[in-house]
Design an enzyme around this catalytic site. Structure first.
Site, mmCIF file in Angstrom:
data_model
loop_
_atom_site.group_PDB
_atom_site.id
_atom_site.type_symbol
_atom_site.label_atom_id
_atom_site.label_comp_id
_atom_site.label_asym_id
_atom_site.label_seq_id
_atom_site.Cartn_x
_atom_site.Cartn_y
_atom_site.Cartn_z
ATOM 1 N N TYR A 15 0.815 -1.214 0.000
ATOM 2 C CA TYR A 15 0.000 0.000 0.000
ATOM 3 C C TYR A 15 0.851 1.268 0.000
ATOM 4 C CZ TYR A 15 -4.038 -2.962 0.396
ATOM 5 O OH TYR A 15 -5.005 -3.903 0.111
ATOM 6 N N ASP B 160 -8.448 5.895 -4.213
ATOM 7 C CA ASP B 160 -7.708 7.131 -4.489
ATOM 8 C C ASP B 160 -8.573 8.338 -4.146
ATOM 9 O OD1 ASP B 160 -9.279 8.038 -6.891
ATOM 10 O OD2 ASP B 160 -8.512 6.168 -7.733
ATOM 11 N N HIS C 7 -14.676 1.369 -0.206
ATOM 12 C CA HIS C 7 -13.592 0.432 0.120
ATOM 13 C C HIS C 7 -12.414 1.079 0.829
ATOM 14 C CE1 HIS C 7 -15.233 -2.198 -3.406
ATOM 15 N NE2 HIS C 7 -15.934 -2.340 -2.296
ATOM 16 N N GLY D 256 -16.964 2.917 -15.139
ATOM 17 C CA GLY D 256 -15.659 2.300 -14.917
ATOM 18 C C GLY D 256 -15.638 1.163 -13.926
ATOM 19 N N THR D 257 -16.694 0.383 -13.874
ATOM 20 C CA THR D 257 -16.709 -0.758 -12.956
ATOM 21 C C THR D 257 -17.188 -2.005 -13.681
ATOM 22 O OG1 THR D 257 -17.731 -1.685 -10.959
ATOM 23 C CG2 THR D 257 -18.985 0.003 -12.128
ATOM 24 N N SER D 258 -16.622 -3.127 -13.313
ATOM 25 C CA SER D 258 -16.989 -4.399 -13.926
ATOM 26 C C SER D 258 -18.316 -4.921 -13.390
ATOM 27 C CB SER D 258 -15.899 -5.439 -13.666
ATOM 28 O OG SER D 258 -15.795 -5.709 -12.270
ATOM 29 N N ASN E 231 -13.197 3.170 -5.503
ATOM 30 C CA ASN E 231 -11.775 3.485 -5.590
ATOM 31 C C ASN E 231 -11.245 4.009 -4.260
ATOM 32 O OD1 ASN E 231 -12.058 2.832 -8.288
ATOM 33 N ND2 ASN E 231 -12.333 4.957 -8.930
#
Length: 252
Positions: A76, A112, A127, A192-194, A110
């Site tokens: 990390y 970030d 998350h 932008g996500t599966s 995300n």
């Protein structure tokens, strides 16, 4: 001294002239790794992605941290260093600009801070966040942390700090707040996500009936029981947001 009628006249006049602004529509965004990929952050699902060289159980589970905490901390630390070098892309920026016309709330998978860097005001991190750490002795003791975290960095009670990341097998504390936002959405954008990582992937099914839903991804997933009002835009986050922004203009 003013008469009662005069006072009422002044009061009524002030009331009549008070500006009434229409409420902004609630626009909720569910964003995933794909939107950050354009800024240079690798994604989980790509073959050369974030976990390359590491088994996910070694660097993203409580058990992995117990087995080899220094490996996890270093992993990390590398991600945190990279975050100092990247900037928001146009997809992030358009989402921030939409706050001028909509009540925008972003639910992101995300870790970030690119949404915040772009200027978005309401960001819920499902998350966790790379720029925060928390105590292993008190999960509610969370502090900002922008440099390397090493073994021996402890809270005032002597408990080791760990990354403020929701690892596989852990509960998602922000999930209830995310569900509540999706239930109130008047427009939903998935970008932008599966839509493969649960429980976040299940948020799509909490929307009200017949609201506009846009799904932006260059490789969109097949969605079982997809809402009939789902519009798939198979392109990058920046390109997709330019398209959606134009369509949202019709709702104003």
């Amino acid at each position: 001294m003013q008469s009662e009628a005069s006072k009422a006249s002044v009061s009524n006049k002030a009331y009549v002239n008070f500006p009434i602004y229409p409420m902004k529509k609630k626009l909720v965004i569910l964003s995933g790794a794909g939107i950050s990929a354009e800024s240079g952050i690798k994604t989980f699902r790509d073959s050369d992605g974030l976990w390359e060289g590491h088994n996910v159980t070694d660097v993203a589970t409580p058990e992995g941290f117990q087995r080899n905490p220094e490996l996890v901390l270093d992993f990390y630390n590398q991600r945190r260093r990279q975050l100092h070098e990247v900037k928001p892309n146009q997809g992030h920026q358009i989402l921030a600009e939409l706050e001028n016309d909509f009540d925008v709330h972003i639910i992101t998978q995300n870790v970030d801070n690119l949404h915040e860097q772009a200027g978005s005001s309401n960001v819920l991190h499902l998350h966790g966040e790379l720029f925060k750490v928390r105590s292993t002795g008190n999960e509610n003791h969370i502090i900002d942390w922008q440099h390397d975290l090493i073994w021996g960095d402890v809270d005032p009670d002597g408990y080791q700090f760990r990354p403020h990341i929701v690892w596989f097998g852990e509960a998602v504390p922000a999930l209830d707040a995310a569900i509540s936002l999706v239930q109130k959405a008047e427009v939903l954008i998935v970008i932008g996500t599966s839509l493969q990582v649960y429980p976040a992937a299940g948020l799509l099914h909490y929307t009200k009936n017949n609201i506009p839903i846009y799904y932006i991804d260059p490789h969109p997933a097949t969605i079982s029981n997809a809402p009939s009002n789902l519009k798939i835009i198979a392109t990058t986050g920046s390109n997709g947001m330019r398209i959606v922004a134009k369509e949202l203009g019709k709702l104003l």
